[in-house]
Write a protein that holds these residues in place. Structure first.
Motif, PDB file in Angstrom:
ATOM      1  N   GLU A 114       8.995  15.807   6.623  1.00 15.17           N
ATOM      2  CA  GLU A 114       9.886  14.676   6.389  1.00 15.17           C
ATOM      3  C   GLU A 114       9.116  13.505   5.780  1.00 15.17           C
ATOM      4  OE1 GLU A 114      13.326  12.152   8.827  1.00 15.17           O
ATOM      5  OE2 GLU A 114      12.049  13.620   9.856  1.00 15.17           O
ATOM      6  N   LEU A 115       7.908  13.276   6.268  1.00 17.03           N
ATOM      7  CA  LEU A 115       7.094  12.188   5.729  1.00 17.03           C
ATOM      8  C   LEU A 115       6.621  12.496   4.308  1.00 17.03           C
ATOM      9  CD1 LEU A 115       4.952  11.308   8.882  1.00 17.03           C
ATOM     10  CD2 LEU A 115       6.716   9.891   7.841  1.00 17.03           C
ATOM     11  N   PRO A 125       3.220   8.621  -5.878  1.00 14.66           N
ATOM     12  CA  PRO A 125       3.201   7.984  -4.558  1.00 14.66           C
ATOM     13  C   PRO A 125       4.292   6.941  -4.420  1.00 14.66           C
ATOM     14  CG  PRO A 125       1.004   8.032  -5.512  1.00 14.66           C
ATOM     15  CD  PRO A 125       1.943   8.434  -6.596  1.00 14.66           C
ATOM     16  N   GLN A 126       4.851   6.868  -3.217  1.00 15.66           N
ATOM     17  CA  GLN A 126       5.879   5.879  -2.902  1.00 15.66           C
ATOM     18  C   GLN A 126       5.359   5.005  -1.763  1.00 15.66           C
ATOM     19  OE1 GLN A 126       8.714   5.896  -4.932  1.00 15.66           O
ATOM     20  NE2 GLN A 126       7.515   7.451  -6.004  1.00 15.66           N
ATOM     21  N   ASN A 127       6.248   4.499  -0.960  1.00 19.00           N
ATOM     22  CA  ASN A 127       5.882   3.602   0.128  1.00 19.00           C
ATOM     23  C   ASN A 127       5.158   4.366   1.239  1.00 19.00           C
ATOM     24  OD1 ASN A 127       5.717   1.547   1.981  1.00 19.00           O
ATOM     25  ND2 ASN A 127       7.823   0.874   1.704  1.00 19.00           N
ATOM     26  N   LEU A 128       3.954   3.895   1.622  1.00 19.16           N
ATOM     27  CA  LEU A 128       3.203   4.520   2.710  1.00 19.16           C
ATOM     28  C   LEU A 128       3.002   3.576   3.883  1.00 19.16           C
ATOM     29  CD1 LEU A 128       1.669   5.814  -0.152  1.00 19.16           C
ATOM     30  CD2 LEU A 128       0.749   7.207   1.687  1.00 19.16           C
ATOM     31  N   SER A 129       3.776   2.514   3.952  1.00 20.55           N
ATOM     32  CA  SER A 129       3.616   1.548   5.037  1.00 20.55           C
ATOM     33  C   SER A 129       4.197   2.102   6.335  1.00 20.55           C
ATOM     34  CB  SER A 129       4.312   0.241   4.674  1.00 20.55           C
ATOM     35  OG  SER A 129       4.333  -0.628   5.790  1.00 20.55           O
ATOM     36  N   PRO A 130       3.386   2.273   7.399  1.00 21.43           N
ATOM     37  CA  PRO A 130       3.918   2.773   8.675  1.00 21.43           C
ATOM     38  C   PRO A 130       5.006   1.874   9.243  1.00 21.43           C
ATOM     39  CG  PRO A 130       1.514   2.842   8.664  1.00 21.43           C
ATOM     40  CD  PRO A 130       1.930   2.073   7.461  1.00 21.43           C
ATOM     41  N   GLU A 131       4.865   0.552   9.052  1.00 23.24           N
ATOM     42  CA  GLU A 131       5.847  -0.369   9.619  1.00 23.24           C
ATOM     43  C   GLU A 131       7.234  -0.145   9.027  1.00 23.24           C
ATOM     44  OE1 GLU A 131       2.940  -1.235   8.416  1.00 23.24           O
ATOM     45  OE2 GLU A 131       1.838  -1.827  10.224  1.00 23.24           O
ATOM     46  N   TYR A 136      13.178   3.929   9.606  1.00 28.50           N
ATOM     47  CA  TYR A 136      14.248   4.903   9.360  1.00 28.50           C
ATOM     48  C   TYR A 136      13.807   6.347   9.559  1.00 28.50           C
ATOM     49  CZ  TYR A 136      12.118   4.993   4.665  1.00 28.50           C
ATOM     50  OH  TYR A 136      11.238   5.084   3.619  1.00 28.50           O
ATOM     51  N   ILE A 137      12.510   6.604   9.759  1.00 30.71           N
ATOM     52  CA  ILE A 137      12.064   7.907  10.277  1.00 30.71           C
ATOM     53  C   ILE A 137      11.623   7.643  11.705  1.00 30.71           C
ATOM     54  CG2 ILE A 137      10.458   9.831   9.997  1.00 30.71           C
ATOM     55  CD1 ILE A 137      10.325   9.295   7.069  1.00 30.71           C
ATOM     56  N   VAL A 162      13.175  -2.194   4.020  1.00 30.99           N
ATOM     57  CA  VAL A 162      12.805  -1.161   3.046  1.00 30.99           C
ATOM     58  C   VAL A 162      12.975  -1.659   1.626  1.00 30.99           C
ATOM     59  CG1 VAL A 162      13.375   1.135   2.190  1.00 30.99           C
ATOM     60  CG2 VAL A 162      13.310   0.694   4.650  1.00 30.99           C
ATOM     61  N   THR A 163      14.037  -2.386   1.360  1.00 30.83           N
ATOM     62  CA  THR A 163      14.314  -2.830  -0.004  1.00 30.83           C
ATOM     63  C   THR A 163      13.686  -4.169  -0.318  1.00 30.83           C
ATOM     64  OG1 THR A 163      16.368  -3.873   0.722  1.00 30.83           O
ATOM     65  CG2 THR A 163      16.494  -1.599  -0.043  1.00 30.83           C
ATOM     66  N   GLY A 164      13.274  -4.937   0.695  1.00 31.20           N
ATOM     67  CA  GLY A 164      12.693  -6.246   0.457  1.00 31.20           C
ATOM     68  C   GLY A 164      11.248  -6.159   0.024  1.00 31.20           C
ATOM     69  N   ALA A 165      10.653  -7.335  -0.277  1.00 26.39           N
ATOM     70  CA  ALA A 165       9.286  -7.389  -0.790  1.00 26.39           C
ATOM     71  C   ALA A 165       8.261  -7.598   0.303  1.00 26.39           C
ATOM     72  CB  ALA A 165       9.179  -8.521  -1.812  1.00 26.39           C
TER      73      ALA A 165
END
Length: 438
Positions: A114-115, A125-131, A136-137, A162-165
């Motif tokens: 899933e990750l 590569p996409q978003n890898l931020s654990p926070e 949502y996972i 997720v969509t913010g900066a």
């Protein structure tokens, strides 16, 4: 160019595939056999982490007892690929309670798949931020018995995060006392000739911050760098105030810094992460203020005696002082006996490193200290050779002093609630590779 990975494999030390994910159809599913045969079985794993076999490149890294292999079929950015691997392992560890090994992978197949689908899309590569990903996972990984106990955190609006900066800071933070701590830490690197001329000199620095601020504050940092001051004078249509300006080289920022605003206004604007982080790193090669001058004089008196005189001058302000000053003066290996006279501190001969070690606990500014030593050598029957002397090395730490002259002009904090903040700024200069030939 991004990574453009065709596939990623997780293998154990025997070469068995623990888990894999194919992102493109330009490589076959048996590519791991080529890696196992040509690299693992030939035992060339330690030579180079990038290997080309046929028309594909294998980029691999060992973490614990697991090999992570990225397969690319085109010319890719290798540094970006390894950065992706490091960030991915950090993400997995955050889900697995700090562990990443073969057992953790076997216990978390579903979560890893899933990750992998979220952190890479068609090889990019996409978003890898654990926070952000944990918003949502929400599935928890199987943790080992010795891993840290999970602490639930308040979950803010997942869509906004997720969509913010601002993926590095969660909403809803509140502190009774809003404080910002800023440290400018610099390391001075110097190579000076025996005659006192500077052969090489530069300063590497970093700005460390620790923020305890409520809400979503917007910070603006002003430094006395040349480009920033010139841009500010243009925007305000007024001449730049007199004072030393600094030319910063090789500047790198934390991801929170607004680069668009920096390029247009040359100001460091950012929404800070909560707690401690490194805001920026830089290097300076011109206009360095050396904190110490060292004047060595070494005389060879025959075959069995040496006379060592070292004078150390502090060049920084008289109201400042250096802490933990250590001067290491190399002597020959056949040193038998030493005697010292120092104006301050203590000195002794350390046979383990073949050096006279002179330590001064506190060294005031605009002062000087001297060391005089007589060194007796063991007489040898071999022909006397010219003595090759390693350079004198220094260690020190000078609070409230910057060798580059960098200063914080202002640190402004804006937040919609309008609370008051307390800002603390500290400077410190340390010795990097500080060497004087003798």
């Amino acid at each position: 160019m991004p990574v453009a990975a065709s596939a990623i494999y997780f293998l154990n030390l025997r070469g068995d595939v623990l888990i894999n994910r194919l992102y493109r159809d330009d490589v076959g599913g048996n590519m791991v056999d080529a890696f196992r045969m040509h690299i693992m079985q030939s035992k060339e794993l330690g030579t180079c982490p990038v290997r080309q076999i046929g028309g594909c490149s294998f980029l691999y890294m060992r973490i614990s007892n697991v090999y992570i292999v990225i397969v690319v079929s085109s010319n890719a950015n290798v540094a970006c690929a390894f950065k992706f691997v490091v960030e991915a392992v950090t993400l997995f560890k955050s889900y697995f309670g700090g562990a990443f090994d073969e057992d953790a992978i076997r216990n978390n197949f579903v979560l890893i798949y899933e990750l992998l689908d979220e952190i890479m899309d068609f090889g990019y590569p996409q978003n890898l931020s654990p926070e952000i990903l944990k918003l949502y996972i929400t599935q928890e990984g199987v943790r080992s018995s010795f891993s840290s106990k999970h602490v639930d955190k308040p979950v803010p609006n997942a869509t906004l995060q997720v969509t913010g900066a601002v993926g590095w800071r969660r909403e809803g933070l509140h502190y009774k006392k809003n404080e910002v701590f800023l440290d400018i830490v610099e390391s001075v690197n110097l190579l000076m000739s025996s005659k006192g001329s500077v052969l090489r000199c530069d300063v590497t620095g970093k700005i460390l911050m620790k923020c305890f601020l409520s809400g979503m504050p917007d910070l603006k940092l002003g430094l006395n760098d040349k480009i920033g001051l010139e841009k500010e004078s243009q925007l305000k249509s007024r001449p730049t105030k007199s004072g030393k300006t600094i030319e910063l080289d090789d500047v790198t920022f934390h991801q929170c810094v607004n680069l668009t605003r920096f390029n247009s206004e040359k100001t460091v604007s950012f929404v800070p992460p909560d707690g401690e982080f490194e805001l920026m790193k830089y290097r300076i090669t011109e206009g360095v203020n050396l904190p110490f001058r060292v004047l060595p004089t070494i005389k060879e008196l025959g075959r069995t005696r040496m006379e060592v005189n070292v004078k150390v001058k502090s060049v920084f302000g008289a109201k400042m002082f250096a802490l933990g000053v250590v001067i290491k003066i190399p002597v020959p290996k056949q040193t038998a006996k030493t005697s010292f006279q120092v104006t301050s501190g203590r000195a002794k001969y350390n046979p383990a490193i073949d050096c006279l070690v002179w330590k001064i606990r506190k060294f005031p500014g605009q002062t000087e200290s001297t060391l005089s030593a007589e060194v007796e050598l063991i007489s040898t029957i071999t022909e006397k050779k010219s003595l090759t002397r390693p350079p004198i090395q220094m260690e020190f730490q000078v609070p409230m002093f910057t060798a580059s002259g960098l200063r914080v002009r202002f640190l402004k904090v804006w937040e919609k609630s309008g609370y008051n903040t307390v800002e603390w700024v500290r400077y410190i200069t340390k010795a990097g590779s500080y060497e004087i030939r003798c």
